[in-house]
Design a protein around this motif. Structure first.
Motif, PDB file in Angstrom:
ATOM      1  N   ILE A 120      -6.109 -34.400  20.221  1.00  0.00           N
ATOM      2  CA  ILE A 120      -6.098 -33.331  20.595  1.00  0.00           C
ATOM      3  C   ILE A 120      -4.836 -32.340  20.210  1.00  0.00           C
ATOM      4  O   ILE A 120      -5.058 -31.274  19.610  1.00  0.00           O
ATOM      5  CB  ILE A 120      -6.736 -33.073  21.934  1.00  0.00           C
ATOM      6  N   GLN A 121      -3.877 -33.009  20.670  1.00  0.00           N
ATOM      7  CA  GLN A 121      -2.364 -32.135  20.224  1.00  0.00           C
ATOM      8  C   GLN A 121      -2.349 -32.103  18.755  1.00  0.00           C
ATOM      9  O   GLN A 121      -1.983 -30.922  18.372  1.00  0.00           O
ATOM     10  CB  GLN A 121      -1.452 -32.897  20.945  1.00  0.00           C
ATOM     11  N   ARG A 122      -2.724 -33.090  17.903  1.00  0.00           N
ATOM     12  CA  ARG A 122      -2.536 -32.962  16.558  1.00  0.00           C
ATOM     13  C   ARG A 122      -3.574 -31.843  16.089  1.00  0.00           C
ATOM     14  O   ARG A 122      -3.465 -31.272  15.105  1.00  0.00           O
ATOM     15  CB  ARG A 122      -2.889 -34.359  15.874  1.00  0.00           C
ATOM     16  N   LEU A 123      -4.909 -31.989  16.485  1.00  0.00           N
ATOM     17  CA  LEU A 123      -5.956 -31.221  16.297  1.00  0.00           C
ATOM     18  C   LEU A 123      -5.662 -29.743  16.388  1.00  0.00           C
ATOM     19  O   LEU A 123      -5.982 -28.966  15.437  1.00  0.00           O
ATOM     20  CB  LEU A 123      -7.260 -31.532  16.722  1.00  0.00           C
ATOM     21  N   THR A 124      -5.221 -29.312  17.569  1.00  0.00           N
ATOM     22  CA  THR A 124      -4.986 -27.985  18.050  1.00  0.00           C
ATOM     23  C   THR A 124      -3.533 -27.468  17.648  1.00  0.00           C
ATOM     24  O   THR A 124      -3.002 -26.370  17.511  1.00  0.00           O
ATOM     25  CB  THR A 124      -5.206 -27.712  19.458  1.00  0.00           C
ATOM     26  N   GLY A 125      -2.594 -28.260  17.455  1.00  0.00           N
ATOM     27  CA  GLY A 125      -1.160 -27.902  17.531  1.00  0.00           C
ATOM     28  C   GLY A 125      -0.507 -27.680  18.757  1.00  0.00           C
ATOM     29  O   GLY A 125       0.576 -27.089  18.931  1.00  0.00           O
ATOM     30  N   ILE A 126      -1.354 -27.918  20.060  1.00  0.00           N
ATOM     31  CA  ILE A 126      -0.813 -27.531  21.077  1.00  0.00           C
ATOM     32  C   ILE A 126      -0.162 -28.685  21.728  1.00  0.00           C
ATOM     33  O   ILE A 126      -0.813 -29.905  22.145  1.00  0.00           O
ATOM     34  CB  ILE A 126      -1.978 -26.939  22.233  1.00  0.00           C
ATOM     35  N   ARG A 127       1.167 -28.730  22.142  1.00  0.00           N
ATOM     36  CA  ARG A 127       1.825 -29.888  22.534  1.00  0.00           C
ATOM     37  C   ARG A 127       1.747 -30.069  24.357  1.00  0.00           C
ATOM     38  O   ARG A 127       1.295 -29.091  24.872  1.00  0.00           O
ATOM     39  CB  ARG A 127       3.347 -30.096  22.157  1.00  0.00           C
ATOM     40  N   ALA A 128       1.445 -31.323  24.623  1.00  0.00           N
ATOM     41  CA  ALA A 128       1.523 -31.403  26.230  1.00  0.00           C
ATOM     42  C   ALA A 128       2.596 -30.683  26.990  1.00  0.00           C
ATOM     43  O   ALA A 128       2.309 -30.079  27.910  1.00  0.00           O
ATOM     44  CB  ALA A 128       1.427 -32.997  26.484  1.00  0.00           C
ATOM     45  N   GLU A 129       3.764 -30.508  26.489  1.00  0.00           N
ATOM     46  CA  GLU A 129       4.787 -29.983  27.202  1.00  0.00           C
ATOM     47  C   GLU A 129       4.637 -28.548  27.317  1.00  0.00           C
ATOM     48  O   GLU A 129       4.895 -27.921  28.245  1.00  0.00           O
ATOM     49  CB  GLU A 129       6.083 -30.287  26.652  1.00  0.00           C
ATOM     50  N   GLU A 130       3.850 -27.874  26.125  1.00  0.00           N
ATOM     51  CA  GLU A 130       3.723 -26.441  26.138  1.00  0.00           C
ATOM     52  C   GLU A 130       2.907 -26.174  27.184  1.00  0.00           C
ATOM     53  O   GLU A 130       2.986 -24.885  28.275  1.00  0.00           O
ATOM     54  CB  GLU A 130       2.975 -26.050  24.958  1.00  0.00           C
ATOM     55  N   LEU A 131       1.753 -26.973  27.799  1.00  0.00           N
ATOM     56  CA  LEU A 131       0.914 -26.902  28.796  1.00  0.00           C
ATOM     57  C   LEU A 131       1.388 -26.899  30.083  1.00  0.00           C
ATOM     58  O   LEU A 131       0.668 -26.328  31.221  1.00  0.00           O
ATOM     59  CB  LEU A 131      -0.211 -27.694  28.549  1.00  0.00           C
ATOM     60  N   GLU A 132       2.252 -27.655  30.528  1.00  0.00           N
ATOM     61  CA  GLU A 132       3.012 -27.758  31.820  1.00  0.00           C
ATOM     62  C   GLU A 132       3.436 -26.654  32.390  1.00  0.00           C
ATOM     63  O   GLU A 132       3.236 -26.311  33.867  1.00  0.00           O
ATOM     64  CB  GLU A 132       4.298 -28.610  31.606  1.00  0.00           C
ATOM     65  N   GLY A 133       3.935 -25.568  31.648  1.00  0.00           N
ATOM     66  CA  GLY A 133       4.237 -24.220  32.470  1.00  0.00           C
ATOM     67  C   GLY A 133       3.112 -23.278  32.363  1.00  0.00           C
ATOM     68  O   GLY A 133       3.285 -22.177  32.719  1.00  0.00           O
ATOM     69  N   ALA A 134       2.043 -23.637  31.856  1.00  0.00           N
ATOM     70  CA  ALA A 134       0.974 -22.509  31.557  1.00  0.00           C
ATOM     71  C   ALA A 134       0.232 -22.318  32.845  1.00  0.00           C
ATOM     72  O   ALA A 134       0.166 -23.069  33.811  1.00  0.00           O
ATOM     73  CB  ALA A 134      -0.069 -23.172  30.445  1.00  0.00           C
TER      74      ALA A 134
END
Length: 247
Positions: A120-134
């Protein structure tokens, strides 16, 4: 002529007319496609509901607006950690609200309880660490929900997004009150004979820019672009609200 090729050529005609801003005679449109010889037998079959033919070829969008006066539209898309509501989670929400000449865009990452898979991270380009502060989904919906009020909600493959969105709203004591329009059935009616009606396939048919990653706001903009074309294909000079077309 193959349906894909026919709709691509028709879209190029529409793009040429938009660039000119006024009707053009058939020979001038033939030149835009690089045609030689008699062009009328080639071009006339390409003129779908987006076009009117008078002294020249024009576009109905010049004569009536999208959205239909008095109708507000919200185009919305979610990115998730998987396909199963209840098992997987939302990681991004984006929407664009159109109301007359007013346009409001909203986009936010969403912090899931469990990080997305590497796929999913490759598909969306959204990295897990970006989501930690969301913000969490409830916080995002608190900001987004007012933009849904009094509008027709437009989704590409509506059952998927609604499977995540409705339970989350209901858990907060809220409901989707307005009409929902799925752009896939609209596209099937407007562009018959295609083999695929996914967003990537329709983007290719309508020659939209290719996407490298699946992001919610980009998918919203693509859905909007598809529905814009489809709206004029289906109304064909008889304007009506999108919610009526979606029934």
């Amino acid at each position: 002529m193959e349906p894909v090729f026919r709709y691509r050529l028709a879209t190029r005609l529409a793009r040429k007319l938009r660039a000119q801003g006024h009707p053009l005679p058939l020979p001038a449109l033939g030149e835009a496609l690089g045609l030689r010889g008699p062009v009328e037998p080639v071009l006339k079959p390409l003129l779908d509901g987006r076009f009117f033919l008078a002294e020249g070829v024009g576009l109905w969008e010049w004569r009536y607006p999208f959205p239909h006066p008095g109708e507000s539209l919200v185009f919305l898309d979610l990115e998730t950690t998987g396909l199963a509501p209840g098992l997987h989670e939302v990681i991004e929400l984006a929407l664009v609200r159109l109301e007359g000449n007013r346009r409001v865009a909203f986009q936010s990452l969403v912090r899931p309880e469990h990080p997305p898979s590497p796929f999913i991270q490759r598909l969306t380009g959204i990295r897990a660490e970006e989501l930690e502060g969301a913000p969490c989904l409830e916080e995002v919906l608190e900001r987004a929900y007012p933009l849904l009020q009094g509008a027709t909600l437009v989704l590409h493959n509506a059952p998927f997004d609604l499977g995540f969105l409705r339970p989350a709203l209901e858990a907060m004591g809220w409901r989707l009150e307005g009409p929902v329009v799925d752009s896939i059935p609209l596209a099937r009616r407007a562009m018959r004979g295609l083999k695929r009606y996914g967003l990537d396939a329709l983007s290719q048919v309508l020659e939209l820019p290719q996407r490298r990653e699946h992001r919610a706001l980009d998918d919203v903009e693509r859905t909007l672009a598809v529905v814009y074309e489809v709206y004029y294909m289906l109304t064909s000079g008889s304007p009506r609200p999108l919610r009526d077309l979606g029934r």
